[in-house]
Design an enzyme around this catalytic site. Structure first.
Site, mmCIF file in Angstrom:
data_model
loop_
_atom_site.group_PDB
_atom_site.id
_atom_site.type_symbol
_atom_site.label_atom_id
_atom_site.label_comp_id
_atom_site.label_asym_id
_atom_site.label_seq_id
_atom_site.Cartn_x
_atom_site.Cartn_y
_atom_site.Cartn_z
ATOM 1 N N CYS A 129 0.818 -1.215 0.000
ATOM 2 C CA CYS A 129 0.000 0.000 0.000
ATOM 3 C C CYS A 129 0.850 1.262 0.000
ATOM 4 O O CYS A 129 0.676 2.143 -0.839
ATOM 5 C CB CYS A 129 -0.950 0.018 1.195
ATOM 6 S SG CYS A 129 -1.901 1.542 1.297
ATOM 7 N N GLU A 147 -11.377 -6.218 -20.718
ATOM 8 C CA GLU A 147 -11.986 -6.833 -19.527
ATOM 9 C C GLU A 147 -12.830 -8.027 -19.961
ATOM 10 O O GLU A 147 -13.723 -7.899 -20.793
ATOM 11 C CB GLU A 147 -12.846 -5.810 -18.781
ATOM 12 C CG GLU A 147 -13.692 -6.365 -17.644
ATOM 13 C CD GLU A 147 -12.895 -7.170 -16.625
ATOM 14 O OE1 GLU A 147 -13.237 -8.360 -16.429
ATOM 15 O OE2 GLU A 147 -11.950 -6.627 -16.029
ATOM 16 N N ARG A 156 -4.607 -9.369 -7.631
ATOM 17 C CA ARG A 156 -3.438 -9.672 -6.817
ATOM 18 C C ARG A 156 -3.591 -11.041 -6.154
ATOM 19 O O ARG A 156 -4.677 -11.413 -5.706
ATOM 20 C CB ARG A 156 -3.230 -8.587 -5.748
ATOM 21 C CG ARG A 156 -2.984 -7.203 -6.358
ATOM 22 C CD ARG A 156 -2.625 -6.173 -5.307
ATOM 23 N NE ARG A 156 -1.377 -6.480 -4.636
ATOM 24 C CZ ARG A 156 -0.156 -6.148 -5.118
ATOM 25 N NH1 ARG A 156 -0.053 -5.526 -6.285
ATOM 26 N NH2 ARG A 156 0.936 -6.460 -4.437
ATOM 27 N N ASP A 192 -4.359 -9.241 2.893
ATOM 28 C CA ASP A 192 -4.618 -9.784 1.557
ATOM 29 C C ASP A 192 -4.519 -11.296 1.468
ATOM 30 O O ASP A 192 -5.009 -11.883 0.501
ATOM 31 C CB ASP A 192 -3.643 -9.161 0.539
ATOM 32 C CG ASP A 192 -3.991 -7.721 0.198
ATOM 33 O OD1 ASP A 192 -4.987 -7.207 0.743
ATOM 34 O OD2 ASP A 192 -3.258 -7.114 -0.609
ATOM 35 N N HIS A 252 -24.486 23.312 2.983
ATOM 36 C CA HIS A 252 -24.760 23.724 1.598
ATOM 37 C C HIS A 252 -23.840 24.881 1.222
ATOM 38 O O HIS A 252 -23.675 25.808 2.015
ATOM 39 C CB HIS A 252 -26.227 24.169 1.461
ATOM 40 C CG HIS A 252 -26.544 24.750 0.126
ATOM 41 N ND1 HIS A 252 -26.756 23.965 -0.982
ATOM 42 C CD2 HIS A 252 -26.689 26.043 -0.278
ATOM 43 C CE1 HIS A 252 -27.032 24.752 -2.024
ATOM 44 N NE2 HIS A 252 -26.987 26.026 -1.616
#
Length: 461
Positions: free
Chosen positions: A46, A201, A266, A305, A438
């Site tokens: 990371c 893809e 990964r 991971d 806002h």
């Protein structure tokens, strides 16, 4: 207490990435003696090869894109060039400052960092270059690596994200294999730098793990930016020569470019680390745990991971904290995977937490789910930023909100509120009472919940 001058510790952490160093920091904070084993640099993928450097490059790209589009805001600028040496120096500076801060934090908590390649040699022992570290508890957090496809060799003009982060020039063109988070982020960054980009893809949509409405809106935005993509057909092969790469798909289509970036996900870094020999349960390289992240062997836990699920740094952080507290006997609440926010840091950004519409209907039944979309066209700050997109809410009918999904510029900064809403199982009526400043993009969440609660202000019911 263990002897910190020797090799016995309360906790030995194997791997110094997001999950591992979080476990080490929290365990030390709770008064335990800790050894942190890392073969490279503490901070892991990371910090050094993932989240931080990619987002730095994306910021540089955003500035370049802003210069090209400045006329619409009444500002006339000329983009002279992209200086990749300068981009890399900026990126490396960010990494360096964060790395120095992390090293200082680890030192201040008296964690012993052991540099070297560690291996699990017993249920309570990690060996590093001949030195044996025993721990009452072992935490495995060895992270992940950039995967390729069977038979697809990395080298030359075929690169992974590791090499893409250190390019010394802006390629004229690039093919990106994989339209998930990593591929989509590089496509966004490179397009901002002026690269001719094509994404390949195999699944039917870009960012395929997101709600289908987000994926379709994302594809429209990329098409508008001139990012090309080919969906639903698998990669067949690639050749490379002095002129570039030549990619072939299973349907016979061919694509040519200067580089091929392989961004197909990964894989877990667990090979030859002694896990299987010690009986740690494995599946396709991943370490299997129960919901409390225990492997079922001795006092061995796993985080990050290498544990099946979302491969995200903030998931690793949370798991590391959880395991340290579990070891300390604090009985922390189990981490709910669906409650972890997800962000693709592209232009536009995609941010989500909780269940997609399809998953909610599968879970609760089609008739038991209510969905609302609030278009950012009705949001003042989004108009100022010239961004398009929407906030999509998914709730159980007459029940709590189970999913918040957004697309638009900078929406990743808004997902924190979405996470609170989903994880605290808030009802639309609860959120509709909250006042949102806002003009902000954050106000779009408030407007969406007003509409879902049946009292829209700037939206149609």
């Amino acid at each position: 207490m263990a002897d910190t001058t020797g090799t016995a510790f309360d906790v030995v952490v194997l791997g110094g990435g997001s999950g591992g160093y979080a476990a080490a920091l929290r365990a030390a904070e709770l008064g335990m003696t800790v050894a942190l084993v890392e073969a490279d640099k503490v901070g892991g993928t990371c910090l050094h090869r993932g989240c931080i450097p990619t987002k730095a490059i994306l910021h540089s790209s955003e500035l370049a894109q802003g210069a090209r589009e400045s006329e619409q805001f009444g500002v006339h600028m000329t983009l002279e060039k992209i200086d990749m040496a300068g981009v890399n120096a900026y990126k490396d500076g960010v990494i360096g400052r964060l790395y120095k801060g992390l090293q200082g934090l680890i030192k201040s908590r008296k964690i012993e960092v052991v540099n070297g390649w560690g291996r699990l040699v017993a249920p309570d022992t990690v060996e590093v270059d001949g030195r044996r570290l025993t721990g009452k508890n072992i935490v495995l957090g060895t992270g992940s690596y950039a995967r390729s496809l069977p038979g697809l060799e990395i080298g030359g003009r075929v690169i992974t994200s590791d090499q893409a982060l250190d390019l010394d020039h802006v390629p004229s063109s690039a093919i990106i294999l994989g339209g998930g988070v990593i591929g989509s982020e590089f496509a966004s960054a490179w397009k901002g730098f002026g690269v001719d980009v094509t994404i390949i893809e195999a699944l039917p949509h870009l960012v395929p793990n997101e709600d289908e409405a987000l994926s379709k809106a994302f594809e429209r935005a990329y098409r508008k930016r001139g990012i090309k993509f080919n969906l639903g057909v698998r990669f067949a092969g690639v050749t490379q020569d002095e002129s570039g790469v030549h990619v072939t798909l299973e349907d016979g289509k061919t694509f040519d470019a200067e580089l091929l970036l392989v961004a197909v996900g990964r894989g877990p870094s667990t090979k030859d680390l002694g896990y299987e020999e010690q009986g740690v349960p494995m599946d396709r390289g991943f370490v299997l745990t129960n919901e409390r992240l225990h492997t079922g062997v001795g006092n061995i836990y796993a985080v990050g991971d290498i544990v099946p699920g979302l491969q995200l740094a903030h998931r690793g952080f949370q798991q590391g904290i959880f395991v340290a507290e579990e070891i300390a006997g604090l009985n922390p609440p189990v981490i709910v995977e669906s409650g972890i926010p997800r962000v693709t840091y592209s232009d536009p950004e995609v941010a989500s937490v909780g269940l997609t519409e399809a998953k909610a209907k599968e879970t609760y039944g089609a008739d038991a789910v209510q969905v609302l979309e609030y278009n950012l066209g009705g949001n003042g700050k989004s108009q100022i930023l010239a961004t398009q997109g929407f906030v999509k809410l998914v709730r159980q009918k007459d029940g709590p909100v189970v999913g918040v999904h957004m697309i638009g510029a900078r929406v990743g900064e808004l997902i924190g509120e979405g996470q609170l809403i989903v994880n605290w199982e808030a009802y639309p009526e609860d959120v509709a009472q909250l006042v949102h400043a806002h003009p902000t993009q954050n106000e779009a969440i408030g407007e969406a919940f007003l509409a879902l609660a049946g009292k829209p202000l700037h939206a149609h019911n």
